[in-house]
Design an enzyme around this catalytic site. Structure first.
Site, PDB file in Angstrom:
ATOM      1  CE1 TYR A  54      -3.519   2.627   0.327  1.00 27.60           C
ATOM      2  CE2 TYR A  54      -2.199   3.398   2.263  1.00 27.60           C
ATOM      3  CZ  TYR A  54      -3.064   3.698   1.274  1.00 27.60           C
ATOM      4  OH  TYR A  54      -3.923   4.988   1.322  1.00 27.60           O
ATOM      5  N   GLY A  61      -6.587   4.912  -0.762  1.00 25.28           N
ATOM      6  CA  GLY A  61      -7.892   5.032   0.089  1.00 25.28           C
ATOM      7  C   GLY A  61      -8.646   4.171  -0.692  1.00 25.28           C
TER       8      GLY A  61
END
Length: 513
Positions: A54, A61
């Protein structure tokens, strides 16, 4: 010029103010550069792996499920900055933007963000060149940090958007960077996200509000003492042994300040009602140390929270010493948002009690011999009647500003960010509250100094005389017929805002708390 060196272990409130308000030069320590290099090596190694990480090789998001191929990652970082630079409304003050930029640099230098040393150097270069990106009032929900405000700053690092130059003019960033000899950065994996994900805006505003409120609480103790003296009140309630049995440190500090101001006064306990002497003063006078002291203790708690946040590395994901890059929720602004709201509540109450004292000075039924509204010829003259109206309007606004922003939350990012802090909003309204509190205290000072001068034949305390002299030297006129009042009020505001009132009194009393 003062220089602030940024290391890996956070920074201080004094350094934030030096950079934000004093244009201090910023340098990176060797330790910080080493930490930046180590963390970047970890990010580069993860970026080379096929597994998604990530913020390094994924979207953000609610779009984090998409794995981004290497050839698109530079574009991904540019795009997150451009798309998140979505602020609207009036420009945010220069000092706020400089504090925000410096605090983001502080976190970058912690070695937990994975940003390259060259990017950190460019951040410092912008600050040192006096280039201040245009940041707008609205756009932050205080969760995932102050995303929109920080994005406008990151956009400037890329050479895009508008900024204020050292001469105060707003121009395209590309022009300002070229004039300063600064090369725009080409963001790489994780860097765009790392520049956006922090509580830096709300923290910077908290630190500056604490600095301003610290001075205002001292000024408020002085004006409360002046009012007590003007009302021929008793200073017995300020005795340290009374405050020792309710051991709140702020209360004792405020009482000691008031007692120091009143030392040597010929007005205190000079009761007018010989047939019915006053046993005690009204709450707004007698309980002044308790109310101001509670605010002081609230500031102490807020300063503790700020100190912890100054030592923090707020980012998502973060690079850990063992080489892991982990998602987390440390960007949530709740700790900062709460104390911002606490301070607004305390400031509103301090303004409210100051206004009640001012009203008492103007009401001849309760002022113990002072003329109505402190007027020269009551009826022909209105005196300070409408000055109190202005003060009351400010207090009413303060009460509205005291409604907590942090009690609200509004979902965003397709319900991925489904609980937010609204800390930026809490900070913005606190700045307005601090500004209004300055005016409220200035009006009490104006009324109290005039009232003392109307006590003919009685000798004020030496510190009170110094306060009156400071007001008069600052352009605040004394008793007399009605005149255009707004300039007097503006002058009173300047005497409080610049610290001239506190400085004049401390020249007599010594340092106050």
């Amino acid at each position: 010029m003062h220089t602030v060196v940024v290391g890996t272990s956070g920074t201080t409130a004094e350094d934030v103010i030096a950079v934000a308000r004093g244009n201090a030069r910023v340098e990176l320590s060797g330790e910080a550069l080493e930490a930046l290099t180590r963390a970047r090596e970890i990010v580069d190694a993860l970026a080379a792996k096929p597994e998604p990480v990530y913020g390094v090789s994924t979207g953000f998001g609610a779009l984090a499920s998409r794995h981004i191929s290497p050839e698109l990652r530079a574009q991904l970082q540019r795009n997150i900055v451009r798309s998140h630079a979505a602020g609207m409304g009036p420009r945010v003050e220069r000092e706020v933007v400089r504090a925000l930029m410096f605090l983001r640099l502080k976190t970058v230098c912690s070695g937990h963000t994975g940003v390259r040393p060259s990017v950190a150097r460019t951040m410092a270069d912008l600050l040192n060149a006096g280039i201040t990106p245009v940041v707008h009032e609205f756009g932050s929900l205080g969760c995932s940090g102050d995303l929109a405000p920080l994005s406008h700053c990151a956009l400037a690092l890329m050479g895009e958007g508008d900024a204020e130059g050292p001469d105060g003019s707003v121009r395209p960033v590309a022009e300002l960077l070229a004039e300063a000899g600064i090369e725009p950065v080409e963001l790489r994996e994780k860097e765009g996200l790392a520049l956006l994900n922090g509580t830096d805006g709300m923290l910077g505003m908290l630190i500056m509000a604490l600095a301003d409120l610290g001075k205002l609480y001292t000024a408020a103790d002085i004006t409360a003492a002046l009012t007590l003296e003007a009302l021929l009140g008793t200073e017995k309630v300020l005795a340290p042994e009374l405050h020792a049995i309710r051991p709140h440190p702020g209360q004792s500090a405020s009482a000691a300040n008031m007692a120091a101001v009143l030392e040597g006064s010929g007005l205190v306990r000079h009761f007018q009602e010989e047939q019915a002497p006053r046993v005690q003063d009204a709450y707004s006078v007698r309980c002044a140390p308790q109310v101001a002291g509670a605010g002081r203790d609230t500031m102490a708690h807020a300063a503790l929270v700020a100190s912890r946040e100054l030592a923090a590395a707020v980012d998502n994901p973060v690079v850990l010493p063992d080489g892991r890059v982990e998602s987390n929720g440390n960007f949530h602004g709740a700790p900062v948002a709460y104390v911002l709201d606490f301070l607004a509540i305390a400031a509103a109450d301090l303004g409210s009690i100051a206004e009640r004292r001012t009203d008492r000075l103007l009401d001849h039924h309760r002022s113990h011999g002072l003329p109505p509204f402190l007027a020269d010829d009551p009826g022909v003259d209105s005196g300070l009647m409408i000055a109190q109206y202005t003060q009351a309007a400010l207090v009413s606004e303060m009460k509205r500003l005291a409604v907590p922003a942090s009690a609200d939350s509004i979902p965003s990012s397709a319900m991925q960010e489904d609980h937010v802090s609204m800390g930026w909003s809490a900070a913005r309204k606190l700045r307005t509250a601090v500004d209004n509190l300055t005016r409220i205290i200035a009006i009490e000072m104006y009324a109290a100094t005039r009232a003392i001068e109307l006590r003919h034949g009685l000798t004020p305390a030496p510190a009170s005389r110094a306060a009156i002299a400071a007001a008069r030297a600052g352009g605040v006129q004394g008793p007399g017929p009605d005149r255009f009042l707004a300039p007097d009020l503006a002058a009173a505001d300047a005497v409080v805002r610049t610290g001239a009132l506190v400085a004049a009194v401390e020249a007599v009393t010594g340092p106050l708390a």
